[in-house]
Design an enzyme around this catalytic site. Structure first.
Site: not given
Length: 354
Positions: A175, A299
């Site tokens: 990310s 995540d």
């Protein structure tokens, strides 16, 4: 009291400057210390105010966002969160990431409506993450230009190891700081890499296809945005398209294909690393290598647990090379990581474990 995060808001629209400032003011941990109407004003105010984070529009007169990033990097590296309209400046957004921007928030197109306030929570979270980001650190042998396979522009290209592989698939989740990290990592995997690679990068809709093309231009491997029904094969890196989860299905003839879906709908991200990892574990069993790299949040934690439960292995990026040590930290602290590797070590570690 904890020190508040000092933010400079940069946008050529007075309305947007006002709205973004109001959104950030909702957080007790953030203080907007100034606003700028273009890159030239931003350079002056960044020098005078020394903000912790800059929110930056891209399309501006006199000096645009990318030009500001490049000029500011020569003075003092500051974490930058891009706040722009997706699609309007796609190529420029990718250039901004390459110039050091750490996050992206997509502005609604209907700026004269209350919809602009819908991004408030996301903007606050990304500004807070950016304030903790490690910026200005380039990999030891980073180079902005493309690597020509067989040359040493980026250092040695890893050779394929002889013999059977220990995994049939590499899945990777990343990310914040991801565009820069993948630009470093993927060109270091050889065209003869023996298994497919599938990746989730948290990126707004409208950018993943263009980003995959950029990676493809500098990589020995073929890099593509995943399409529904693609047959997995070695030598190809699939990037999940923004807005859809990437999973896998096995045909009756044992061919494994990519599948794209809006479901599940209740994930914080779409695509989600957790969804990719869980599907990989379900279809490939123990023959999966999961890689969790720089990014805020957690995540990939649940997905890593699924891979480990099936007997697969997990590599996490070391804190020292992460822009934000969030996703890898969550996995490591849950004792799910088999190996920690810096960005410089990651290609070699993946090759070793494959």
């Amino acid at each position: 009291m904890p020190k508040r995060i000092r933010v400079l808001v940069v946008d050529d629209s007075a309305f947007v400057r006002k709205v973004v400032s109001q959104m950030l003011a909702r957080s007790a941990s953030i203080e907007v210390v100034g606003t700028a109407r273009d890159g030239e004003d931003a350079l002056d105010l960044t020098a005078r105010l020394e903000p912790d984070v800059v929110t930056l529009d891209l399309m501006m007169p006199r000096m645009n966002g990318v030009e500001f990033l490049r000029a500011q990097a020569k003075r003092r590296v500051v974490p930058v969160v891009i706040c722009s309209i997706a699609g309007e400046s796609g190529a420029m957004a990718l250039e901004a990431f390459e110039a050091g921007a750490v996050e992206f928030v997509q502005k609604p197109t209907a700026l004269a409506s209350d919809r602009v306030y819908e991004i408030a929570d996301e903007l606050i979270a990304k500004v807070e993450a950016a304030s903790r980001a490690s910026v200005g650190r380039a990999p030891a042998d980073a180079h902005p230009d493309a690597q020509v396979p067989g040359t040493d522009v980026h250092g040695p290209v890893l050779a394929r190891r002889a013999g059977a592989t220990a995994a049939d698939l590499v899945v990777l989740g990343i990310s914040t700081g991801g565009p820069q990290a993948l630009r470093y990592l993927i060109p270091r995997l050889p065209a003869s890499f023996p298994v497919p690679v599938a990746m989730v990068l948290h990126m707004p809709v409208g950018y993943t296809a263009m980003y995959a093309e950029r990676l493809n231009d500098i990589s020995p491997l073929e890099v593509v945005e995943a399409a529904d029904g693609d047959v997995l094969r070695p030598g190809v890196v699939w990037l999940a398209p923004a807005g859809r989860h990437l999973t896998f299905v096995r045909d009756p003839d044992t061919v494994i294909r990519a599948h794209l879906d809006l479901r599940p709908l209740d994930t914080p991200h779409r695509p989600a690393v957790d969804v990719l990892f869980q599907s990989a574990a379900a279809v490939f069993g123990p023959r999966v290598l999961g890689v969790v790299m720089t990014g805020m949040g957690n995540d990939g934690l649940l997905g890593a647990a699924h891979i480990k439960a099936q007997g697969g292995r997990i590599v996490t990026e070391a804190e020292s090379s992460c822009v934000v040590y969030g996703m890898p930290r969550a996995v490591a602290e849950a004792s799910l990581s088999d190996r920690s590797a810096t960005l410089e070590e990651m290609a070699g570690t993946i090759a070793e474990l494959i």
